[in-house]
Scaffold this active site. Structure first.
Site, PDB file in Angstrom:
ATOM      1  N   VAL A  11      14.265  80.084  -2.693  1.00 41.36           N
ATOM      2  CA  VAL A  11      14.611  81.382  -3.281  1.00 41.36           C
ATOM      3  C   VAL A  11      14.630  81.307  -4.812  1.00 41.36           C
ATOM      4  CG1 VAL A  11      16.371  83.184  -3.425  1.00 41.36           C
ATOM      5  CG2 VAL A  11      15.941  82.051  -1.239  1.00 41.36           C
ATOM      6  N   ASP A  32      18.576  72.316 -11.170  1.00 43.42           N
ATOM      7  CA  ASP A  32      18.833  71.827  -9.808  1.00 43.42           C
ATOM      8  C   ASP A  32      19.516  70.472  -9.908  1.00 43.42           C
ATOM      9  OD1 ASP A  32      17.431  72.779  -6.909  1.00 43.42           O
ATOM     10  OD2 ASP A  32      18.168  70.711  -6.954  1.00 43.42           O
ATOM     11  N   ARG A  82      20.313  78.715   6.038  1.00 45.74           N
ATOM     12  CA  ARG A  82      20.566  78.532   7.468  1.00 45.74           C
ATOM     13  C   ARG A  82      19.314  78.074   8.203  1.00 45.74           C
ATOM     14  NH1 ARG A  82      21.417  84.503  10.076  1.00 45.74           N
ATOM     15  NH2 ARG A  82      20.102  85.663   8.621  1.00 45.74           N
ATOM     16  N   ARG A  88      25.047  83.156   8.689  1.00 46.73           N
ATOM     17  CA  ARG A  88      25.274  82.875   7.268  1.00 46.73           C
ATOM     18  C   ARG A  88      26.673  82.320   7.043  1.00 46.73           C
ATOM     19  NH1 ARG A  88      22.405  87.769   7.748  1.00 46.73           N
ATOM     20  NH2 ARG A  88      20.499  87.901   6.536  1.00 46.73           N
ATOM     21  N   ASN A  95      28.657  75.470   0.899  1.00 40.49           N
ATOM     22  CA  ASN A  95      28.242  76.321  -0.218  1.00 40.49           C
ATOM     23  C   ASN A  95      29.394  76.750  -1.123  1.00 40.49           C
ATOM     24  OD1 ASN A  95      25.688  75.981   0.631  1.00 40.49           O
ATOM     25  ND2 ASN A  95      25.319  78.077   1.302  1.00 40.49           N
ATOM     26  N   VAL A 118      23.605  84.645  -4.846  1.00 38.28           N
ATOM     27  CA  VAL A 118      22.657  84.731  -3.728  1.00 38.28           C
ATOM     28  C   VAL A 118      23.097  83.837  -2.560  1.00 38.28           C
ATOM     29  CG1 VAL A 118      20.217  84.456  -3.068  1.00 38.28           C
ATOM     30  CG2 VAL A 118      20.790  85.196  -5.387  1.00 38.28           C
ATOM     31  N   ASN A 120      24.705  81.963   0.453  1.00 36.70           N
ATOM     32  CA  ASN A 120      25.433  82.545   1.589  1.00 36.70           C
ATOM     33  C   ASN A 120      26.644  81.725   2.000  1.00 36.70           C
ATOM     34  OD1 ASN A 120      24.203  84.998   2.459  1.00 36.70           O
ATOM     35  ND2 ASN A 120      22.371  83.836   3.013  1.00 36.70           N
ATOM     36  N   ASP A 148      18.249  93.716   2.020  1.00 40.88           N
ATOM     37  CA  ASP A 148      18.369  94.368   3.331  1.00 40.88           C
ATOM     38  C   ASP A 148      17.750  95.770   3.297  1.00 40.88           C
ATOM     39  OD1 ASP A 148      19.757  92.103   4.085  1.00 40.88           O
ATOM     40  OD2 ASP A 148      21.705  92.951   3.571  1.00 40.88           O
ATOM     41  N   ARG A 151      14.050  95.474   3.539  1.00 37.96           N
ATOM     42  CA  ARG A 151      13.673  95.207   4.940  1.00 37.96           C
ATOM     43  C   ARG A 151      13.788  96.474   5.785  1.00 37.96           C
ATOM     44  NH1 ARG A 151      16.614  89.247   5.134  1.00 37.96           N
ATOM     45  NH2 ARG A 151      14.764  88.100   4.425  1.00 37.96           N
ATOM     46  N   HIS A 175      26.611  91.565   4.056  1.00 41.51           N
ATOM     47  CA  HIS A 175      25.285  90.958   4.226  1.00 41.51           C
ATOM     48  C   HIS A 175      25.369  89.944   5.374  1.00 41.51           C
ATOM     49  CE1 HIS A 175      21.386  89.391   3.260  1.00 41.51           C
ATOM     50  NE2 HIS A 175      21.856  88.192   2.984  1.00 41.51           N
TER      51      HIS A 175
HETATM   52  P1  NAI Z   1      16.763  75.614  -0.579  1.00 41.52           P
HETATM   53  O1  NAI Z   1      17.344  74.481   0.187  1.00 41.52           O
HETATM   54  O2  NAI Z   1      15.273  75.775  -0.582  1.00 41.52           O
HETATM   55  O3  NAI Z   1      17.215  75.490  -2.115  1.00 41.52           O
HETATM   56  C1  NAI Z   1      18.528  75.266  -2.504  1.00 41.52           C
HETATM   57  C2  NAI Z   1      18.480  74.374  -3.744  1.00 41.52           C
HETATM   58  O4  NAI Z   1      19.810  74.235  -4.253  1.00 41.52           O
HETATM   59  C3  NAI Z   1      17.951  72.957  -3.483  1.00 41.52           C
HETATM   60  O5  NAI Z   1      16.836  72.688  -4.304  1.00 41.52           O
HETATM   61  C4  NAI Z   1      19.140  72.064  -3.819  1.00 41.52           C
HETATM   62  O6  NAI Z   1      18.764  70.813  -4.386  1.00 41.52           O
HETATM   63  C5  NAI Z   1      19.895  72.946  -4.807  1.00 41.52           C
HETATM   64  N1  NAI Z   1      21.295  72.542  -4.998  1.00 41.52           N
HETATM   65  C6  NAI Z   1      22.196  72.133  -4.071  1.00 41.52           C
HETATM   66  N2  NAI Z   1      23.374  71.866  -4.668  1.00 41.52           N
HETATM   67  C7  NAI Z   1      23.222  72.132  -5.988  1.00 41.52           C
HETATM   68  C8  NAI Z   1      24.078  72.067  -7.108  1.00 41.52           C
HETATM   69  N3  NAI Z   1      25.354  71.673  -7.002  1.00 41.52           N
HETATM   70  N4  NAI Z   1      23.584  72.435  -8.307  1.00 41.52           N
HETATM   71  C9  NAI Z   1      22.298  72.822  -8.453  1.00 41.52           C
HETATM   72  N5  NAI Z   1      21.432  72.905  -7.417  1.00 41.52           N
HETATM   73  C10 NAI Z   1      21.901  72.562  -6.204  1.00 41.52           C
HETATM   74  O7  NAI Z   1      17.480  76.935  -0.077  1.00 41.52           O
HETATM   75  P2  NAI Z   1      16.979  78.454  -0.265  1.00 41.52           P
HETATM   76  O8  NAI Z   1      16.132  78.830   0.888  1.00 41.52           O
HETATM   77  O9  NAI Z   1      16.458  78.625  -1.642  1.00 41.52           O
HETATM   78  O10 NAI Z   1      18.369  79.248  -0.100  1.00 41.52           O
HETATM   79  C11 NAI Z   1      19.387  79.118  -1.088  1.00 41.52           C
HETATM   80  C12 NAI Z   1      20.629  79.894  -0.675  1.00 41.52           C
HETATM   81  O11 NAI Z   1      20.351  81.289  -0.732  1.00 41.52           O
HETATM   82  C13 NAI Z   1      21.121  79.619   0.749  1.00 41.52           C
HETATM   83  O12 NAI Z   1      22.525  79.573   0.776  1.00 41.52           O
HETATM   84  C14 NAI Z   1      20.613  80.816   1.525  1.00 41.52           C
HETATM   85  O13 NAI Z   1      21.372  81.068   2.684  1.00 41.52           O
HETATM   86  C15 NAI Z   1      20.773  81.898   0.491  1.00 41.52           C
HETATM   87  N6  NAI Z   1      19.984  83.104   0.697  1.00 41.52           N
HETATM   88  C16 NAI Z   1      20.595  84.293   0.432  1.00 41.52           C
HETATM   89  C17 NAI Z   1      19.919  85.475   0.550  1.00 41.52           C
HETATM   90  C18 NAI Z   1      20.624  86.762   0.222  1.00 41.52           C
HETATM   91  O14 NAI Z   1      20.087  87.827   0.512  1.00 41.52           O
HETATM   92  N7  NAI Z   1      21.785  86.728  -0.393  1.00 41.52           N
HETATM   93  C19 NAI Z   1      18.512  85.504   1.013  1.00 41.52           C
HETATM   94  C20 NAI Z   1      17.951  84.193   1.235  1.00 41.52           C
HETATM   95  C21 NAI Z   1      18.676  83.037   1.082  1.00 41.52           C
END
Ligand code: NAI
Length: 308
Positions: A11, A32, A82, A88, A95, A118, A120, A148, A151, A175
């Site tokens: 994301v 990151d 997830r 979530r 998280n 963002v 979850n 949402d 979508r 959400h």
């Molecule tokens: P991902 O696993 O691809 O990326 C998450 C990144 O965060 C990883 O690169 C990881 O190394 C990094 N990370 C972990 N701990 C960290 C820290 N302390 N400091 C800096 N970076 C750190 O996951 P993705 O798919 O990008 O999803 C990220 C989050 O967004 C998830 O919690 C997901 O559920 C949520 N999400 C929320 C949405 C919304 O509508 N609010 C929509 C899609 C995802």
């Protein structure tokens, strides 16, 4: 406009890409915890600049928050996504710790930043940001309803066999699969209520498909989606950067609006240069009010885990 994106995963990278392509920000810092990862994503994205025609500078850093100093907007995507079959809410333990430590670092270097949450479970994470910082409430925006609603519009256009630009609609409340409230009664097709074109059963199906929109993709992809989430975040960042004063449903701290207090949940807001510039109170009918209250009560239950 300087934007920090925390988490260079699916994301985070997608939202950095959309922000860059739209070319409204001078700098995007991708940060990151994984050594070299953000640097790699930033370099790869910068090598698209001449092809995609943008001048935004994208910088990748590993955990060095000094490089984020003076950010106008920070997007928090760090954390775990997830897997198929998960809710979530199940992500909270991991998280919450990540989001808390990240936001503390962010505000140290950018005390007046506007934070877009963002990670979850997003409504609870937005509430956590309120508790963990002294940021004004209009500077904390949970991104969920913008996605949402996109979508919902996709499903509406599909049901009406129409271009997406002909439909309008919004999703409010939590959400979460069970908490989302697609406002079918207020959805429109070319300015006319969709209830004129779709049967109650078909509209109900549209609403149900919208609510499981994320879960459907998680099942197909094996992890959660990134294009639409990234685009939704970039639309919010653009509304702030360009002071667009656009309406998006976002998770914000309620202080009496919609009959709720001390909780972050999705409601329509105007987003501009100062973040959340106004909470818009749409008149809900009794059934919608009851669903909104039930959805908010479920968010409060999840929030209780933060106390421990
Ligand atoms: P991902 O696993 O691809 O990326 C998450 C990144 O965060 C990883 O690169 C990881 O190394 C990094 N990370 C972990 N701990 C960290 C820290 N302390 N400091 C800096 N970076 C750190 O996951 P993705 O798919 O990008 O999803 C990220 C989050 O967004 C998830 O919690 C997901 O559920 C949520 N999400 C929320 C949405 C919304 O509508 N609010 C929509 C899609 C995802």
């Amino acid at each position: 406009m300087k934007v920090t994106v925390v988490g260079a995963g699916a994301v985070g990278a997608s939202c950095a890409e959309y922000i860059a392509i739209k070319d409204f920000a001078s700098e995007v810092v991708l940060i990151d915890i994984k050594e070299g990862f953000a640097e790699g994503k930033a370099m790869d994205l910068m090598q698209t600049a001449s092809l995609n025609g943008f001048d935004t500078r994208i910088v990748g850093v590993t955990n060095d928050y000094a490089k984020t100093a003076g950010s106008d907007v920070a997007v928090i995507t760090s954390g775990i996504p997830r897997k198929p079959g998960m809710t979530r809410e199940e992500l909270i333990g991991t998280n919450a710790n990540i989001v808390k430590s990240v936001v503390e670092q962010l505000v140290k270097y950018s005390p007046n930043v506007i934070v877009i949450v963002v990670s979850n479970p997003m409504d609870t994470m937005a509430y956590l940001v309120h508790k963990a910082t002294n940021l004004p409430k209009n500077h904390i925006i949970g991104m969920g309803g913008a996605l949402d609603s996109a979508r919902f519009k996709y499903r509406l256009a599909e049901a009406l066999n129409s271009p997406i630009s002909d439909v309008d609609g919004m999703v409010i409340a939590a959400h979460s699969d069970s908490g989302m409230l697609p406002l079918t009664r207020l959805a429109s097709y070319r300015g006319v209520p969709v209830t004129e074109f779709l049967s109650a059963d078909r509209l109900n199906q549209v609403a149900e498909d919208t609510k499981v929109g994320g879960a459907t993709l998680t099942k197909l992809l094996g992890t959660s989606a990134w294009y639409a989430p990234g685009a939704a975040v970039s639309a919010l960042v653009q509304a702030i950067a360009c002071d667009q004063k656009k309406l998006f449903p976002c998770s914000v701290l309620l202080e009496g609006e919609y009959g709720e207090k001390d909780v972050c949940v999705g409601v329509p807001v105007i987003v501009g240069r100062d973040g959340v510039e106004k909470i818009v109170e749409v008149k809900l009918n009794d059934a919608e009010k009851a669903k909104f209250a039930e959805s908010t009560a479920a968010v409060r239950e999840v929030n209780k885990a933060l106390a421990g």
